[in-house]
Write a protein that holds these residues in place. Structure first.
Motif, short mmCIF file in Angstrom:
data_model
loop_
_atom_site.label_atom_id
_atom_site.label_comp_id
_atom_site.label_asym_id
_atom_site.label_seq_id
_atom_site.Cartn_x
_atom_site.Cartn_y
_atom_site.Cartn_z
N ARG B 4 0.83 -1.21 0.00
CA ARG B 4 0.00 0.00 0.00
C ARG B 4 0.85 1.25 0.00
NH1 ARG B 4 -5.28 -0.69 3.55
NH2 ARG B 4 -4.04 -0.19 5.37
N GLU B 68 5.98 12.36 8.66
CA GLU B 68 5.71 12.27 10.10
C GLU B 68 4.55 11.32 10.38
OE1 GLU B 68 5.54 15.27 8.43
OE2 GLU B 68 6.10 16.89 9.80
N VAL B 70 1.58 9.83 12.67
CA VAL B 70 0.68 10.41 13.67
C VAL B 70 -0.09 9.33 14.43
CG1 VAL B 70 0.43 12.56 12.38
CG2 VAL B 70 -1.20 10.71 11.98
N PHE B 71 -0.01 8.10 13.97
CA PHE B 71 -0.72 7.02 14.66
C PHE B 71 -0.08 5.69 14.29
CE2 PHE B 71 -3.99 3.81 15.31
CZ PHE B 71 -4.46 4.15 16.56
N GLU B 73 -0.77 1.50 14.84
CA GLU B 73 -1.66 0.44 15.32
C GLU B 73 -0.84 -0.83 15.49
OE1 GLU B 73 -5.73 0.47 13.75
OE2 GLU B 73 -5.29 -1.58 13.14
N ALA B 89 -0.47 -1.13 11.50
CA ALA B 89 -0.55 -0.08 10.49
C ALA B 89 0.10 1.17 11.02
CB ALA B 89 -2.01 0.19 10.12
N GLU B 91 0.12 5.48 10.26
CA GLU B 91 -0.61 6.55 9.57
C GLU B 91 0.23 7.81 9.59
OE1 GLU B 91 -4.20 6.61 8.85
OE2 GLU B 91 -4.90 4.78 9.84
N SER B 92 0.41 8.41 8.42
CA SER B 92 1.01 9.74 8.38
C SER B 92 -0.12 10.74 8.21
CB SER B 92 2.02 9.83 7.23
OG SER B 92 1.35 9.65 6.01
N VAL B 93 0.20 12.02 8.04
CA VAL B 93 -0.85 13.03 7.91
C VAL B 93 -1.86 12.59 6.85
CG1 VAL B 93 -1.35 15.43 7.34
CG2 VAL B 93 0.65 14.89 8.69
N LYS B 94 -1.34 12.03 5.76
CA LYS B 94 -2.22 11.72 4.63
C LYS B 94 -2.38 10.24 4.32
CE LYS B 94 -3.61 15.59 3.92
NZ LYS B 94 -4.96 15.76 4.41
N ALA B 95 -1.36 9.43 4.57
CA ALA B 95 -1.40 8.07 4.06
C ALA B 95 -1.53 7.03 5.17
CB ALA B 95 -0.15 7.78 3.24
N THR B 96 -2.24 5.95 4.85
CA THR B 96 -2.33 4.80 5.74
C THR B 96 -1.51 3.68 5.12
OG1 THR B 96 -4.59 5.36 6.22
CG2 THR B 96 -3.91 3.14 6.78
#
Lengths: 408, 162
Positions: B4, B68, B70-71, B73, B89, B91-96
């Motif tokens: 992904r 950067e 941000v989350f 999992e 997983a 997560e950046s500001v925009k992408a998972t």
């Protein structure tokens, strides 16, 4: 508004990838890049470290050397310069231009003062949104509008079809598509002071939504005090042969504080400002009323109708829509488009259409559609991401206060 | 990192600009931190095998492409994980992006500090930014992974292909 579903594209590729192999994806991405259109600023972007990606048929910078986080913050602190030349500007001319356009949009264009504009929506017969657009009444017989890159072909077909019929009945209207021009968006607190260095016109007397044709850096530009970030700022339509010089001059006059900013930060900024991205937050089957744009239906239009889908739209204004666009704060991973929204019992309430991590607020923000009744600010919901439910709460938008330059 | 990530517009963009523009600079920056003693997967995770525990995280190259975080999992302790399957997983500001496991095994520890500071993966991908510890069920799987030199070459080739 503005753009063409960048993140939706990313998400649909993501979904497809889980069912396919890497080689085919590589081939597919590779094949499409050769066909992409380039703005006159393409080389300028690459020279400044722009990371170019396919977007609505164009090769556009998604970010430069700064991260999306830093770019977003710098726009609100200092300023941003965006190349938005992929968007389509067009002029309608002729003494019946306004009467013609009002058949296709929800706004009171006749009621605009010359030299002012507004956000509006092109609708279809069912009241759904074909596109959102900023419409300016330049004079009583000249309208200037800007439509989304991703909607260009369908918008132009739609307008052209209706224009033929209108002219056949004797209406006086013609169009010019401004492919000879490029479009720059200058946004943020330094936008006005920096632009003032490059024009003799007094920008302190030009307010949000106003439009001037004026000399900027030696070229005749269309200047609109508008934008897609929630900040004060301008969109500058400049003859393409002057676009690179203007971009350089703007960056130079800001002494490096205004920075080139890509589509990534542009999406964060518009989301923080609570603005729709057409293709994500607004689509063919969604009406402007459901999208929270009831304010854009002029008073006169509410009583007179006379635009495509007016019966559906006016009924929704009277009775209230069945679904509504709202904002959310949430815990857990940032919600993305298509995340399901449910209540405590797990019953479906709606779906997220855009979401992400807010660089300014340092928490997750999202917008999406909820069934009417559960749409009030403060309503607690669950947002389902990768099979797990996370806490969300309905929140008023904009998430970050807007700073449009309005008369006090 | 899962496929992904590499399909995301951002990741493609990064590679495009590197191959056409300032590739020298970027490659130097990018591959300066491939650590010796670790094994690497084509999906851009690293494994450090010590005794009967294997520590897993994402590479510096991967975090650099993502931006950067941000989350993060992470799986539950005790979960069974299969080589090549997603265990979490980022997560950046925009992408998972899914994170795949380079080897199979049982999760014995997770880096729960990442829930408060996901950015540790950006600042310290091989140390503070570790993600999970596994008890490998088939340690021979490690032999199928790349050594640092092979991984460096792999990233070079992958960038050059775009």
């Amino acid at each position: 508004m503005r753009g063409g579903g960048l993140w939706q594209l990313g998400q649909s590729i993501t979904r497809r990838l889980s069912q396919t192999d890497k080689k085919s994806i590589t081939r597919r991405c590779f094949a499409s890049e050769a066909d992409l259109k380039k703005t006159v600023l393409y080389d300028f972007h690459v020279a400044h470290g722009g990371k170019m990606v396919p977007f609505a048929g164009w090769s556009m910078p998604i970010q430069y050397k700064d991260s999306i986080m830093d770019s977003t913050l710098n726009c609100r602190e200092n300023g941003s310069l965006f190349d938005v030349s992929h968007m389509c500007g067009l002029s309608l001319k002729g003494k019946n231009s306004i009467a013609f356009l009002e058949k296709l949009v929800i706004g009171d264009i006749a009621g605009l003062a010359p030299g002012t504009g507004t956000l509006s929506v092109l609708t279809n017969e069912k009241g759904g949104a074909i596109d959102d657009t900023v419409i300016t009444k330049v004079t009583d017989d000249h309208i200037y509008l800007v439509v989304n890159a991703g909607c260009r072909d369908k918008d132009l077909d739609h307008i052209e079809g209706h224009m033929k019929a209108f002219k056949a009945k004797g209406g006086d209207v013609g169009w010019h598509i401004h492919d000879e021009r490029s479009l720059l968006a200058l946004q943020g607190p330094l936008a006005a002071p920096v632009l003032q260095h490059l024009t003799k016109d007094d920008l302190s007397k030009m307010y949000f939504g106003e439009f001037h044709i004026l000399d900027i850096n030696g070229a005749e530009c269309f200047l609109t005090r508008t934008g897609y970030t929630g900040e004060d700022g301008f969109e500058i339509s400049v003859p393409s042969e002057h676009a690179v010089d203007l971009a350089k001059a703007l960056l130079e006059k800001s002494e490096g504080k205004i920075r080139l900013t890509g589509l990534g930060a542009r999406d964060s900024l518009r989301l923080e400002a609570g603005l729709c991205l057409y293709g994500n937050d607004m689509e063919q089957h969604v009406t402007p009323i459901e999208a929270g744009l009831t304010w854009a239906v002029g008073k006169r239009r509410r009583s007179e109708g006379g635009f495509l889908g007016a019966d559906v739209i006016l009924k929704q204004i009277a009775d209230g829509p069945a679904i509504r666009r709202v904002g959310f704060f949430s815990s857990g991973p940032p919600p993305r488009g298509h995340s399901e929204i449910v209540d405590d019992q797990g019953s479906a309430l709606g779906e997220v259409t855009s979401g992400g991590f807010s660089p300014c607020l340092k928490k997750n923000i999202a917008m999406g559609y909820l069934k009417s009744g559960s749409h009030k600010a403060g309503t607690k919901v669950k947002i389902v991401i990768r099979g797990k439910s996370y806490e969300g709460v309905v929140t008023k938008m904009p998430f970050v206060p807007t700073k449009y330059y309005k008369p006090t | 990192m899962a496929l992904r990530m590499w399909a995301s517009s951002t990741a493609n963009a990064l590679r495009i600009s590197r191959s056409t523009n300032n590739s020298q600079l970027s490659l130097t920056r990018c591959f300066s931190s491939v650590l010796d003693g670790l094994k690497y997967a084509t999906s851009h995770e690293w494994v450090k095998h010590e005794g009967d525990v294997a520590t897993i995280g994402i590479t510096d190259h991967a975090q650099d492409h993502l931006g950067e975080l941000v989350f993060v999992e992470l799986p539950e302790i005790g979960a069974t994980i299969t080589k090549g399957g997603p265990f979490g997983a980022v997560e950046s500001v925009k992408a998972t992006s899914d994170v795949n496991s380079p080897i199979s095994g049982e999760v014995v520890e997770v880096n729960s500090s990442l829930s408060d500071s996901p950015g540790s993966i950006n600042t310290s991908p091989y140390a503070e930014g570790w993600m999970i510890k596994l008890k490998p069920s088939s340690p021979t799987e490690l032999n199928s992974l790349m050594n640092p030199a092979e991984y460096t070459k792999f990233c070079e080739d992958e960038d050059a292909a775009h």
